[in-house]
Design an enzyme around this catalytic site. Sequence first.
Site, PDB file in Angstrom:
ATOM      1  CE  LYS A  21      -3.568   0.304  -0.059  1.00 14.76           C
ATOM      2  NZ  LYS A  21      -4.559   0.542  -1.070  1.00 14.76           N
ATOM      3  N   PRO A  54      -0.984   3.068  -4.716  1.00 12.19           N
ATOM      4  CG  PRO A  54      -0.297   4.738  -6.217  1.00 12.19           C
ATOM      5  CD  PRO A  54      -0.615   3.252  -6.134  1.00 12.19           C
ATOM      6  CG  ASN A  55      -5.685   3.371  -2.241  1.00  7.97           C
ATOM      7  OD1 ASN A  55      -5.125   2.821  -1.303  1.00  7.97           O
ATOM      8  ND2 ASN A  55      -6.621   2.776  -2.952  1.00  7.97           N
ATOM      9  CG  HIS A  60     -10.783  -4.029  -3.065  1.00  8.58           C
ATOM     10  ND1 HIS A  60     -11.959  -3.751  -2.395  1.00  8.58           N
ATOM     11  CD2 HIS A  60      -9.884  -3.123  -2.613  1.00  8.58           C
ATOM     12  CE1 HIS A  60     -11.783  -2.722  -1.598  1.00  8.58           C
ATOM     13  NE2 HIS A  60     -10.534  -2.320  -1.702  1.00  8.58           N
TER      14      HIS A  60
END
Length: 417
Positions: free
Chosen positions: A187, A216-217, A314
């Site tokens: 993440k 990295p959203n 996910h």
Amino acid sequence: MSDPTRIKELIVTPIAFRDPPLLNSNGVHEPLALRIILQLVLEDGTVGLGESPGGVARLERLEAAAKVVVGRDVFDTTAVGAAIDAALLPTVPSSHERGWTTSAVEVACLDAQGKLLDRPVSDLLGGTVRDSVPFAAYLFYKWAEHPALDGRAAVGDEWGEALDPAGIVEQARLMQQRYGFRSFKLKGGVFPPDEEIAAIKALAEAFPGQPLRLDPNVAWTVETSKYVARRLDGVLEYLEDPTRCIEGMAAVAKDAPMPLGTNMCVIAWEHLRPAVEQNAIQVLLTDHHYWGGLRRTRELAAVCEAFGLALSMHSNSHLGISLAAMTHVAAAIPNLDHSCDTHYPWNHADDVIRPGVLEFRDGEVKVPTGPGLGVELDPAALERLHRRYVDSGVRSRDDTGYMRRFQPDYELRLPRW
Ligand code: GKR
Ligand code: MG
């Protein structure tokens, strides 16, 4: 006359469970994470289990669903879903948002069906193509502990600090020692991109040949995403959600040497067409919690196959009922191309199911063979976690607000780099 397959009651219980200080592009996980546990009771006393992400809105919608499912046949999941959808429509215009509710109830229906038939849920999905499902070690930058706050003492955990490449490699080693994972997801979106590139390169060196991914959203611009993609050429199996929206991802995909994956810009059926037309993604991270349940996820896999999209899965902070459901559906999907994500190692110690069925061995979870989902609720644990929910006053996830308690000038900026 009583009908054994008729739904008598849907019991909806919000709970709070322990979560370590995991960092992401929005801030940091709070000490307590929220979920909602469903018990779908049939007239013959059979109970089907479901698990949903928490929060006030989701709780209210599940409570509304509980009113309209009573009296329906547990095998008629289409009618059950339609009744919930119709009940929510006036107040919840987004079909994606309504989907979270119908999905959770569908899982509980399938668990109950499996128990009635004495067959595992994977059989109700058409049978398994694998006996066990591979998961990835989900690595997070993290603090050593939740710092002391408002009279509460600091809360440590069994993982320690990970704030640089050496810390991430150490965390990956622990994950591998404890659970045997053979692929790793980091993440990102926490530190400047060069630091996260260095962490991925350190992982590649420490675990040669083992699949790696970075998520990295949406913390990066299109240009930064292209830069990172070039620097990690040959190192990542896929790059997940480097930048926001289908158009942004399509711009990155034109240049990126590796596939791009998402669980952010393709989250509903209507997103598939533009994403495919623009070649914005090459990997879809599915999630039964919002794609309409386990059967719809199986259908989604067929759509991905038709359009040449690879499939992964996910995860959010979750407990064992969700892990069981994820495992059953992943076992029934022929074109599962990548190991699934799971937060379970971070949260399993505070579960509502009895231990023993769901274990990671060599990075895989054996598909439960007992009836339904194959897991059993621990009523005392459910009561304890519900009490904690009530007493804590936590009602929604707020990674940014929690981060600001320690860094008052912290700003949520996406993209940040
Ligand atoms: O737990 O911080 C987190 C994750 O960032 C989670 O919220 C994401 O939904 O794991 C997820 C992802 O792959 O984007
Ligand atoms: Mg993601």
